[in-house]
Design a protein around this motif. Structure first.
Motif, PDB file in Angstrom:
ATOM      1  N   LYS A  99      36.421  24.766   7.116  1.00 62.38           N
ATOM      2  CA  LYS A  99      36.285  24.727   5.649  1.00 62.38           C
ATOM      3  C   LYS A  99      34.806  24.619   5.262  1.00 62.38           C
ATOM      4  O   LYS A  99      34.332  25.365   4.402  1.00 62.38           O
ATOM      5  N   LEU A 100      34.087  23.719   5.904  1.00 62.76           N
ATOM      6  CA  LEU A 100      32.675  23.556   5.579  1.00 62.76           C
ATOM      7  C   LEU A 100      31.855  24.733   6.098  1.00 62.76           C
ATOM      8  O   LEU A 100      31.035  25.290   5.363  1.00 62.76           O
ATOM      9  N   TYR A 101      32.101  25.106   7.329  1.00 58.16           N
ATOM     10  CA  TYR A 101      31.335  26.184   7.965  1.00 58.16           C
ATOM     11  C   TYR A 101      31.451  27.487   7.178  1.00 58.16           C
ATOM     12  O   TYR A 101      30.451  28.167   6.924  1.00 58.16           O
ATOM     13  N   ASN A 102      32.659  27.847   6.780  1.00 59.34           N
ATOM     14  CA  ASN A 102      32.902  29.118   6.093  1.00 59.34           C
ATOM     15  C   ASN A 102      32.324  29.161   4.679  1.00 59.34           C
ATOM     16  O   ASN A 102      32.240  30.231   4.091  1.00 59.34           O
ATOM     17  N   ASN A 103      31.953  28.018   4.145  1.00 60.48           N
ATOM     18  CA  ASN A 103      31.376  27.987   2.808  1.00 60.48           C
ATOM     19  C   ASN A 103      29.851  27.881   2.829  1.00 60.48           C
ATOM     20  O   ASN A 103      29.230  27.685   1.782  1.00 60.48           O
TER      21      ASN A 103
END
Length: 160
Positions: A99-103
């Motif tokens: 979730k964090l990485y993809n944003n």
């Protein structure tokens, strides 16, 4: 008497006091470390589910990041150092990490991968919790600025 007078200077003025309620409890939780915060919220959910629900509307935890829509997540992550993100992700699920990485922008993703390699292995709990707290503090800052409304997000009553 002088000792008491000196100690009294540190007490809040009468107009600064408020009485009870979920807002006050939320403010108190902000001053606890992550593990004690979780214990209090868990106990409160068992003892008084209605109060727990009210507290959740005004109190944001690191795990609540999963509830933030991607567009707001991108804005949030723009203001956070990748070193803090890497440390905060220690012990989190792959779904949470994704979730964090993809944003993150592509360049920041590359930097984050390097930072994650630097913090491989066990890390002091205090350092991980401090990094998580810095991210939560950033969410609260965005909320103060009116850019996000956590009550709407935490209630999860969204229309597409």
């Amino acid at each position: 008497a002088s000792d008491l007078a000196e100690k009294a200077l540190g007490l809040p003025k009468f107009h600064q006091l408020s009485t009870g309620g979920s807002e006050t409890l939320s403010d108190l939780l902000d001053h606890l470390d992550v593990s004690n915060e979780k214990k209090v919220l868990d106990m409160l959910s068992k003892e008084d589910p209605q109060l727990a629900k009210e507290v959740r509307k005004s109190h944001f935890t690191f795990e609540d990041l999963m509830l933030i829509p991607d567009n707001l997540m991108r804005e949030l992550l723009r203001n956070i150092e990748t070193t803090d993100i890497a440390m905060a992700l220690k012990g989190q699920t792959q779904e949470f990490r994704d979730k964090l990485y993809n944003n993150l922008p592509e360049r920041a993703q590359i930097i984050l991968e390097d930072e994650i390699r630097l913090v491989e292995g066990p890390q002091p709990r205090r350092k991980v919790q401090d990094a998580q707290k810095s991210i939560v503090d950033q969410v609260k800052e965005l909320q103060k600025e009116g850019k996000i409304n956590m009550a709407d997000i935490l209630e999860a009553d969204m229309i597409e």
